[in-house]
Design a protein around this motif. Structure first.
Motif, PDB file in Angstrom:
ATOM      1  N   ALA A   1      -2.486   0.468  -4.267  1.00 33.99           N
ATOM      2  CA  ALA A   1      -2.332  -0.722  -3.430  1.00 33.99           C
ATOM      3  C   ALA A   1      -2.614  -1.995  -4.204  1.00 33.99           C
ATOM      4  O   ALA A   1      -3.343  -2.004  -5.193  1.00 33.99           O
ATOM      5  CB  ALA A   1      -3.256  -0.643  -2.210  1.00 33.99           C
TER       6      ALA A   1
ATOM      7  N   LEU B   1     -11.054  -4.228   2.292  1.00 37.41           N
ATOM      8  CA  LEU B   1     -10.288  -2.987   2.362  1.00 37.41           C
ATOM      9  C   LEU B   1     -10.761  -2.032   3.452  1.00 37.41           C
ATOM     10  O   LEU B   1      -9.929  -1.443   4.151  1.00 37.41           O
ATOM     11  CB  LEU B   1     -10.293  -2.290   1.005  1.00 37.41           C
TER      12      LEU B   1
ATOM     13  N   GLY C   1      -5.489   1.674   0.507  1.00 40.94           N
ATOM     14  CA  GLY C   1      -4.614   0.769   1.228  1.00 40.94           C
ATOM     15  C   GLY C   1      -4.123   1.340   2.525  1.00 40.94           C
ATOM     16  O   GLY C   1      -3.057   0.989   2.980  1.00 40.94           O
TER      17      GLY C   1
ATOM     18  N   PRO D   1      -4.465   6.437  -2.588  1.00 38.62           N
ATOM     19  CA  PRO D   1      -3.762   5.166  -2.398  1.00 38.62           C
ATOM     20  C   PRO D   1      -3.488   4.438  -3.714  1.00 38.62           C
ATOM     21  O   PRO D   1      -4.266   4.490  -4.655  1.00 38.62           O
ATOM     22  CB  PRO D   1      -4.753   4.363  -1.541  1.00 38.62           C
TER      23      PRO D   1
ATOM     24  N   ALA E   1       0.871  -1.168   0.000  1.00 41.03           N
ATOM     25  CA  ALA E   1       0.000   0.000   0.000  1.00 41.03           C
ATOM     26  C   ALA E   1       0.907   1.217   0.000  1.00 41.03           C
ATOM     27  O   ALA E   1       1.750   1.357   0.884  1.00 41.03           O
ATOM     28  CB  ALA E   1      -0.909   0.007   1.226  1.00 41.03           C
TER      29      ALA E   1
END
Length: 422
Positions: A71, A79, A421, A69, A55
Motif C-alpha cells: 500500500a 493505518l 492497506g 498488503p 492498497a
C-alpha cells in the motif's frame, strides 16, 4: 470541432488500455513473488489510470481476510483506523462485489460519498473524490483485492472506460496471484520452523497495539518485510481483528481468521477474539453484534439508508487478542489445493491421501473405481507439477524436502512501501 478531438482521446485511451492489458498479462504469466508482481502491475496501470493512493492486498482464499498488503497511503499513523473502517463499511466491501468486476464508491453512493462511513470518517480528510475496488476471485477462492484512490484532478471520478480496463485485467491478475501462492509450496521447507515461539498481540477496539509477546517483532518482520530501522507493522493482525469488528457490526459474516505466508513455504494461521467487554458488541450505537442487520453486506444505500449496518461509532467494546500459530495440516492442504486449482473432489482426494490412504482405500472411501481414482491422481499431478505422491505430499504438508522452485526468489524493488492497506 470537438468530435475529432474526442475521437482522438478515445482512440488514445483504447491504445493505452490494450498496451496495459497486454503487459499485465505477461507479468502474470511470468509469475514470481506476489509482492513483486503486484508492484509491477501497479507500475503498468498508473500511466493508463491516474490514482493518488492504493492498497493491493492478498487474501485468504476462503475467509477473504487480508494478509499481505502492499500500500501507499497518506498517513502511516492512521493505518489502523483505515483498516478498521475499510472492514466495517459495507458499501463496496470487496466481499460483497461481483468477482472480477471493478466498482466505484461514486457509483455505489449515487455520487453522495458521505453515505460511506469510510469516506465520512477518513477519506474525506484526504480529499478523496472516488475509490475504485477490484475483487480478484475465481472458483477456487478470493486471492486479493485492489483499491485505487483518486483525489480530484481533471477527472475526479473513475470513468467507465477506466473501470472497464480494470475489469479486463481481473482474470489475469487473479490467476497470477493464485499461481504466486501455489509456487511457494514448491520451495523446500526450513529445517526449523520460523515460528519458534508463541505469538500473541493485544489490540484495542480501535486496533491500537496494547501489548505483545517478546518474539512478536521478529515474526512480524518475516510476515511483512520491514527495514531494520523501522518497527514492524502488524498488518495481518490488524486485518483479522478488523474482520472481527466487521462481524460484530454486521458488515460481513466471515470468520476473523486468515492464513499467511511467514517465510518461504511456511504458512501460519492468525485468529482474532475478544478478551473482555460485552461479547458480540463493538460499543457502536445501533449495532446488534449479529451479522446481517437490517442492511447487510450487500446494502444498496437507498434514500435515507447509508448501507452501513450499525455505523462505526466507538468500537472500544473490549480488547482483542490476535494469536499466531503454524497452520494446521488440513488448512495447509486445503490452501495448497485451492492455489493449484484443484476441484473440490480432487482436494478431497488430497486430504485422504495425506492421511495415508492408498488407491484401494481412496476408491472405497470416495465410492469410486480404482481406475477413476488413478485418473483423479493424474489430474492432481498435472495441476501441481508433482510427479509422484511423495513430492505431492511433501509440498502439501511442508514436512519433507521437495525440489526447489527454479531461479532465485525475487525481492521487492524500491518505490512501494509495504504497509497494511485493508
Amino acid at each position: 470541432m470537438g468530435v475529432p478531438g474526442g475521437r482522438a482521446y478515445a482512440g488514445g485511451m483504447a491504445t493505452r488500455a490494450a498496451t496495459t492489458a497486454r503487459r499485465v498479462a505477461e507479468l502474470c504469466r511470468r509469475g514470481g513473488d506476489s509482492r513483486v508482481l503486484r508492484a509491477a502491475v501497479l507500475a503498468e496501470v498508473r500511466p493508463a489510470i491516474a490514482f493518488d493512493a492504493y492498497a493491493f492486498l492478498m487474501t485468504d482464499p476462503e475467509t477473504r481476510v487480508g494478509t499481505a498488503p502492499l500500500a501507499e497511503v497518506p498517513e502511516l499513523a492512521k493505518l489502523p483506523e483505515l483498516i478498521r473502517l475499510r472492514y466495517t463499511s459495507a458499501i463496496n466491501r470487496w466481499t460483497a462485489l461481483d468477482p472480477g468486476r471493478c466498482a466505484t464508491l461514486a457509483d455505489a453512493t449515487g455520487g453522495d460519498l458521505s453515505r460511506s462511513s469510510l469516506w465520512r470518517e477518513l477519506l474525506s480528510g484526504y480529499g478523496v473524490t472516488d475509490l475504485a475496488t477490484l475483487p480478484l476471485a475465481d472458483q477456487f477462492g478470493c486471492w486479493g483485492f485492489l483499491d485505487l484512490w483518486r483525489c480530484g484532478g481533471q477527472e475526479p471520478r473513475f470513468t467507465p472506460a477506466e473501470q472497464a480496463l480494470l475489469t479486463s485485467l481481473a482474470p489475469d491478475l487473479t490467476a497470477g496471484l493464485r499461481a504466486a501462492q501455489a509456487a511457494t509450496f514448491a520451495e523446500p521447507p526450513a529445517p526449523v520452523s520460523a515460528l519458534d515461539a508463541p505469538v500473541v498481540l493485544l489490540l484495542s477496539g480501535r486496533l491500537a497495539l496494547l501489548d505483545q509477546t517478546p518474539r512478536t517483532d521478529a515474526h512480524l518482520r518475516l510476515l511483512l518485510p520491514t527495514s531494520p530501522g523501522a518497527a514492524p507493522v502488524p498488518a495481518a493482525a490488524f486485518n483479522v481483528a478488523a474482520q472481527l469488528l466487521a462481524v460484530e457490526a454486521g458488515a460481513d459474516d466471515g470468520p476473523p481468521t486468515a492464513r499467511a505466508q511467514l517465510a518461504g513455504p511456511e504458512w501460519i494461521s492468525l485468529r482474532a477474539a475478544r478478551l473482555s467487554g460485552q461479547p458480540g458488541s463493538t460499543g457502536e450505537p445501533g449495532s446488534t453484534g449479529r451479522p446481517g442487520g437490517t442492511d447487510g453486506p450487500g446494502g444498496t444505500g437507498g434514500p435515507g439508508n447509508t448501507g452501513e449496518p450499525g455505523g462505526t461509532g466507538d468500537p472500544d467494546g473490549g480488547r482483542i487478542a490476535v494469536t499466531v500459530e503454524p497452520v494446521a495440516p488440513a488448512g495447509r492442504i486445503e490452501l495448497y489445493g485451492r492455489a493449484c486449482g484443484l476441484t473440490g473432489r480432487e482436494r478431497e482426494l488430497l486430504h485422504r491421501l495425506a492421511r495415508g490412504a492408498d488407491t484401494r482405500q481412496l476408491a472405497r472411501e470416495m465410492r469410486l473405481s480404482p481406475h477413476t481414482v488413478q485418473d483423479h491422481l493424474k489430474s492432481v499431478f498435472a495441476k501441481t507439477g508433482s510427479g509422484t505422491r511423495g513430492i505431492l505430499l511433501a509440498r502439501a504438508l511442508g514436512t519433507l524436502h521437495a525440489p526447489a522452485a527454479p531461479g532465485p526468489r525475487p525481492v521487492p524493488g524500491p518505490g512501494s512501501q509495504p504497509v497494511p492497506g485493508g
